[in-house]
Design an enzyme around this catalytic site. Structure first.
Site, PDB file in Angstrom:
ATOM      1  N   HIS A  19       0.811  -1.213   0.000  1.00  0.00           N
ATOM      2  CA  HIS A  19       0.000   0.000   0.000  1.00  0.00           C
ATOM      3  C   HIS A  19       0.846   1.265   0.000  1.00  0.00           C
ATOM      4  O   HIS A  19       0.394   2.307  -0.492  1.00  0.00           O
ATOM      5  CB  HIS A  19      -0.968  -0.028   1.179  1.00  0.00           C
ATOM      6  CG  HIS A  19      -2.010  -1.091   1.030  1.00  0.00           C
ATOM      7  ND1 HIS A  19      -2.543  -1.791   2.084  1.00  0.00           N
ATOM      8  CD2 HIS A  19      -2.603  -1.609  -0.091  1.00  0.00           C
ATOM      9  CE1 HIS A  19      -3.418  -2.672   1.641  1.00  0.00           C
ATOM     10  NE2 HIS A  19      -3.475  -2.576   0.321  1.00  0.00           N
ATOM     11  N   HIS A  42      -8.162  -8.323  -7.801  1.00  0.00           N
ATOM     12  CA  HIS A  42      -8.529  -9.157  -6.646  1.00  0.00           C
ATOM     13  C   HIS A  42      -8.666  -8.235  -5.442  1.00  0.00           C
ATOM     14  O   HIS A  42      -7.753  -8.106  -4.624  1.00  0.00           O
ATOM     15  CB  HIS A  42      -7.477 -10.240  -6.399  1.00  0.00           C
ATOM     16  CG  HIS A  42      -7.334 -11.198  -7.536  1.00  0.00           C
ATOM     17  ND1 HIS A  42      -6.642 -10.891  -8.696  1.00  0.00           N
ATOM     18  CD2 HIS A  42      -7.813 -12.457  -7.710  1.00  0.00           C
ATOM     19  CE1 HIS A  42      -6.703 -11.920  -9.523  1.00  0.00           C
ATOM     20  NE2 HIS A  42      -7.398 -12.880  -8.957  1.00  0.00           N
ATOM     21  N   SER A 100      -6.889  -2.053  -0.786  1.00  0.00           N
ATOM     22  CA  SER A 100      -6.564  -1.252  -1.967  1.00  0.00           C
ATOM     23  C   SER A 100      -7.788  -0.547  -2.574  1.00  0.00           C
ATOM     24  O   SER A 100      -7.638   0.572  -3.091  1.00  0.00           O
ATOM     25  CB  SER A 100      -5.866  -2.114  -3.015  1.00  0.00           C
ATOM     26  OG  SER A 100      -6.567  -3.312  -3.265  1.00  0.00           O
ATOM     27  N   GLU A 118     -13.987  -9.047  -7.233  1.00  0.00           N
ATOM     28  CA  GLU A 118     -13.822  -9.916  -6.063  1.00  0.00           C
ATOM     29  C   GLU A 118     -14.729 -11.134  -6.213  1.00  0.00           C
ATOM     30  O   GLU A 118     -15.931 -10.995  -6.449  1.00  0.00           O
ATOM     31  CB  GLU A 118     -14.146  -9.172  -4.771  1.00  0.00           C
ATOM     32  CG  GLU A 118     -14.069 -10.026  -3.519  1.00  0.00           C
ATOM     33  CD  GLU A 118     -12.741 -10.775  -3.390  1.00  0.00           C
ATOM     34  OE1 GLU A 118     -12.778 -11.982  -3.081  1.00  0.00           O
ATOM     35  OE2 GLU A 118     -11.673 -10.152  -3.613  1.00  0.00           O
ATOM     36  N   ASP A 143     -13.561 -13.224 -10.673  1.00  0.00           N
ATOM     37  CA  ASP A 143     -12.104 -13.192 -10.660  1.00  0.00           C
ATOM     38  C   ASP A 143     -11.656 -12.122 -11.650  1.00  0.00           C
ATOM     39  O   ASP A 143     -12.072 -12.119 -12.804  1.00  0.00           O
ATOM     40  CB  ASP A 143     -11.564 -14.567 -11.073  1.00  0.00           C
ATOM     41  CG  ASP A 143     -10.055 -14.665 -10.997  1.00  0.00           C
ATOM     42  OD1 ASP A 143      -9.371 -13.681 -11.329  1.00  0.00           O
ATOM     43  OD2 ASP A 143      -9.555 -15.738 -10.610  1.00  0.00           O
ATOM     44  N   GLY A 144     -10.808 -11.225 -11.201  1.00  0.00           N
ATOM     45  CA  GLY A 144     -10.416 -10.108 -12.049  1.00  0.00           C
ATOM     46  C   GLY A 144      -9.675 -10.514 -13.301  1.00  0.00           C
ATOM     47  O   GLY A 144      -9.695  -9.790 -14.299  1.00  0.00           O
ATOM     48  N   ASP A 164      -3.230  -8.694  -7.719  1.00  0.00           N
ATOM     49  CA  ASP A 164      -2.955  -9.111  -6.342  1.00  0.00           C
ATOM     50  C   ASP A 164      -3.746 -10.371  -6.006  1.00  0.00           C
ATOM     51  O   ASP A 164      -4.594 -10.359  -5.112  1.00  0.00           O
ATOM     52  CB  ASP A 164      -3.335  -7.953  -5.410  1.00  0.00           C
ATOM     53  CG  ASP A 164      -3.133  -8.276  -3.945  1.00  0.00           C
ATOM     54  OD1 ASP A 164      -2.368  -9.214  -3.646  1.00  0.00           O
ATOM     55  OD2 ASP A 164      -3.746  -7.599  -3.097  1.00  0.00           O
TER      56      ASP A 164
END
Length: 282
Positions: A19, A42, A100, A118, A143-144, A164
């Protein structure tokens, strides 16, 4: 896979590194008076209660944001993360830690757009509630990796992509590289930020080699570890690989990484960091 819940790890040493880098990139990219597309593949739950049962189980935040919370002198990049976390906690006691998505929402402007993905049903619900129907933000229950390519190239012509995944299965490492190469082929000028855990060093070595052979230019790696690699300890270190990073990121990490090793490394003396230009800009 749906077993991973980031709430158990929120605010730990790996989150601090991830971050800190994310805040620096976002603040740099939002200086330009042109819209930015932000894609989080994610996203997790958005925000985490550090006094809740998940975070309290192992209290990983104690050697992360909890340790930094009362530290007086911090590098500029760490200070910016702390300022943001204090804002989210209304300047009071540390109880909430932003994921994030909330960091991006806090730093983005009215002209920017944020796309969040997500897959976990409970975290998706938390994420959707956290974003509070913000019209700048689209939250997808998927799922991204499945939706990434369709979002590129962006009409804004500027993009930050955060990759991520949980890395619960070995194939996540190879799948990430495959998706990244496809995304970069679609939009080569975007900034891509990849977070990775070090559980088995061989997998990270393979990722680095694949990127070096990919033909992609301007790749930087920044890593921070609490102890030497040892699979018996689980995640001993973590890192960020950034493609097309802001020119200011290297200098910020030159200051930040040694400081983290000194201040979060404990008394074992095993803490270490890496800062490497994996592939030059030209």
């Amino acid at each position: 896979m749906l077993s991973y819940r980031h709430g158990f790890h929120a605010g730990n040493f790996a989150d601090v590194l991830k971050h800190t880098v994310l805040v620096h990139i976002l603040e740099y990219m939002t200086q330009k008076d042109k819209p930015l597309r932000i894609i989080d593949t994610h996203a997790g739950a958005g925000v985490y209660k550090l006094n809740g049962p998940q975070a309290q189980k192992n209290r990983e935040f104690d050697n992360g944001i909890g340790h930094l919370w009362s530290t007086a002198q911090t590098p500029a990049a760490i200070t910016r993360l702390l300022d943001l976390v204090r804002t989210i906690n209304d300047g009071k006691q540390l109880q909430l830690y932003p994921g994030s998505p909330l960091i991006a929402q806090t730093l983005m402007r009215p002209i920017d757009r944020l796309f969040l993905h997500e897959l976990h049903p409970a975290d998706f619900q938390f994420l959707r509630d956290c974003m509070r129907d913000d019209k700048r933000i689209k939250v997808e229950h998927e799922d991204g990796f499945a939706g990434l390519q369709a979002l590129l190239p962006p009409p804004e012509r500027r993009a930050l992509v955060l990759l991520d995944p949980s890395y619960e299965v070995k194939s996540d490492y190879q799948h990430l590289i495959k998706q990244l190469l496809q995304a970069h082929k679609r939009f080569a000028t975007g900034t891509y930020a990849i977070w990775y855990p070090v559980v088995l060093r061989q997998r990270i070595d393979e990722m680095e080699l694949a990127l070096k052979k990919s033909g992609i230019k301007n790749i930087q790696l920044m890593e921070f570890g609490l102890r030497a690699d040892n699979p018996e300890y689980g995640m001993t270190s973590s890192g960020m690989i950034v493609i097309n990073p802001p020119w200011t990121l290297w200098g910020a990490m030159e200051e930040t990484l040694p400081w983290l090793a000194e201040n979060l490394g404990g008394e074992t003396g095993e803490a270490f960091y890496r800062l490497e230009q994996l592939v030059p800009e030209k």
